[in-house]
Design an enzyme around this catalytic site. Structure first.
Site, PDB file in Angstrom:
ATOM      1  CG  HIS A  17      -1.689  -1.239   1.430  1.00  0.00           C
ATOM      2  ND1 HIS A  17      -2.927  -1.496   0.891  1.00  0.00           N
ATOM      3  CD2 HIS A  17      -1.341  -2.366   2.107  1.00  0.00           C
ATOM      4  CE1 HIS A  17      -3.323  -2.714   1.240  1.00  0.00           C
ATOM      5  NE2 HIS A  17      -2.367  -3.264   1.966  1.00  0.00           N
ATOM      6  CB  SER A  50      14.806  21.474 -16.220  1.00  0.00           C
ATOM      7  OG  SER A  50      14.062  22.656 -16.468  1.00  0.00           O
ATOM      8  CE  LYS A  71      13.074  18.974 -12.247  1.00  0.00           C
ATOM      9  NZ  LYS A  71      11.855  18.545 -11.895  1.00  0.00           N
ATOM     10  CD  GLU A  94      10.253  11.256 -15.909  1.00  0.00           C
ATOM     11  OE1 GLU A  94       9.269  11.981 -15.936  1.00  0.00           O
ATOM     12  OE2 GLU A  94      11.420  11.690 -15.820  1.00  0.00           O
TER      13      GLU A  94
END
Ligand code: ARG
Length: 476
Positions: free
Chosen positions: A163, A284, A290, A297
């Site tokens: 969970h 970025s 970043k 991804e």
């Protein structure tokens, strides 16, 4: 002989009295994407011609001329000098026409006892075999990277979640091997698919076989098939091998995606469990600070392509009447592009995994909080003869107490432990704390390093046999 009418220039032009509309040609062509099957098409044609000569349907000289011509065509395509023509529809007719231009009328004998309907099924099965072998090799390399990493972190603890809440401590090695298992199932699904695909469809012809005395078993042998398909109608209408392949790819893409998702989470400032080398991250364009896990991804994102292929193939075949229908041509473009993307995920994942480090100190610290040793403490009481439900309750009350004090279970005083149950003596502390808890796991398949180490060793043997880890193979 009079010069052929425009309409009869097509290999199938005999019964036509009008030329094909250019729009029809543009709409029906598949050469723009099925040209990738040229090696398979030529290999199939060579085996077919060899068989035709063997059974006496063409002469040995015909066969030699055909093989020589086909060899030259393969070279030209390989060199990039071959001109594919969309007015010739597909790879089969492009090659046959080129052969005619090279060796003249003899080329017309190649299509004896053959239809494009069994020809395309053959090309696809040959293509599939190669792709599966390549994919399985790539999966093994990913597994090898995971096993190496598991080896490095076999004793280190990390929180295990259910969970997405801290549940029980596990070892990093154990966690990593869970993905090795997933990929092993993927690999065996691909292998299984290959087995069923590895039957020769050629000889089914358009749908009803042929009245000519062909030898299908010989072609099967020449092309390394395990045998021949049994029913000519089924053979030309069957795309199960692609459906199975698409499902195998989807299942594997899901595993890749879940791994990617876990690793993305673990790179966040919030988790801060792993570091990925700069070489496998991107930045970025606006935020200078970043460092983004774009590789992961994209692996996660590309899953949709496999799902799309599977759903496309299911839809494509669902309402199709027996036997061949041109709809089948639509199986290829997305099949090729999806497979290419799926392979690229496996190719990048292997070096990327090797560039990941786990922050072991931070993971140990994370394990200190969340009362993850509560279950082994309850099991300690079970070993003393207390019914599990009662033990659960006792430890639950200790968690409540510790929580109210803002401390861990191991920080409770011995008199507090005893007050919860008289069997909770000083000795009970021997199971508390993540590093002790993992050593308590006694069941096969659990994260105890003693089991994980064995698993790692057996994986090394398997992966060495598959050539994914350097070293001597155990069995041939
Ligand atoms: N390009 C076709 C395909 O991909 C080859 C078979 C064509 N057969 C036919 N009868 N039109 O399925």
């Amino acid at each position: 002989m009079s010069s052929p009418k425009e309409s009869s220039k097509k290999l199938w032009g005999g019964r036509f009295s009008k030329a094909t509309d250019a729009r029809t040609e543009a709409f029906t062509e598949s050469i723009s994407y099925d040209w990738v099957l040229y090696r398979h098409d030529i290999a199939g044609s060579m085996a077919h011609a060899t068989m035709l000569a063997d059974v006496g349907l063409i002469t040995k000289q015909d066969k030699d001329r055909i093989l020589k011509g086909l060899g030259e065509i393969a070279d030209e395509i390989e060199k990039g000098v071959f001109k594919f023509r969309s007015d010739l529809e597909d790879i089969h007719m492009n090659i046959e026409k080129a052969l005619e231009e090279k060796i003249g009328e003899t080329a017309g004998k190649l299509h004896t006892a053959r239809s494009r309907n069994d020809q395309i099924a053959l090309d696809e099965r040959l293509w599939l075999r190669e792709e599966i072998d390549e994919i399985r090799q790539k999966i093994a390399l990913v597994q090898a990277a995971l096993v190496d990493m598991a080896d490095r972190y076999v004793d280190d603890v990390m929180p295990g979640y259910t969970h997405l809440q801290r549940a029980q401590p596990v070892t990093i090695g154990h966690y990593l091997l869970s993905f090795v298992e997933m990929f092993a199932r993927d690999s065996s699904r691909f292998a299984d698919c290959r087995k069923r695909a590895n039957l020769l469809p050629l000889g089914a012809c358009a749908l009803a076989g042929t009245s000519l005395p062909i030898d299908r078993a010989l072609v099967a042998k020449l092309l390394n098939f395990d045998g021949v398909t049994a029913n000519s109608m089924d053979t030309t209408a069957d795309r199960d091998y692609l459906l199975e392949f698409a499902f195998s790819m989807t299942a594997s893409a899901l595993h890749l995606s879940r791994l990617a998702e876990d690793f993305v989470l673990m790179t966040t400032t919030e988790f801060n469990f792993i570091n990925i080398d700069d070489a496998f991250c991107t930045g970025s364009s606006i935020m200078p600070q970043k460092k983004n896990p774009d590789v992961l991804e994209l692996i996660r994102g590309k899953t949709g392509r496999s799902v799309a292929l599977l759903s496309h193939l299911i839809t494509l075949t669902k309402g199709m009447p027996l036997a061949y229908n041109r709809d089948f041509q639509e199986d290829k473009e997305i099949l090729f592009s999806t497979t290419k993307q799926f392979k690229s995920c496996l190719s990048i994942l292997e070096p990327m995994l090797r560039a990941v480090t786990f922050k072991t100190e931070r993971l140990l610290e994370a394990c200190e909080w969340g009362y993850m040793d509560a279950t082994v403490l309850a099991e300690y009481l079970v070993r003393k003869g207390i019914p599990f439900r009662q033990a659960h309750h006792v430890v639950g009350s200790l968690v409540k107490l510790a929580e109210s004090r803002g401390c861990q279970l191991k920080d409770l005083r011995t008199d507090e432990l005893r007050a919860a149950h008289s069997f909770l003596t000083e000795e009970a502390r021997s199971v508390l704390g993540p590093e002790k808890a993992i050593l308590m796991y006694a069941s096969a398949g659990s994260p105890n390093p003693k089991f994980v180490r064995k698993e790692i060793e057996s994986w090394k043997v398997r992966l060495r046999d598959e050539g994914a880890i350097p070293g001597k193979k155990k069995r041939k």
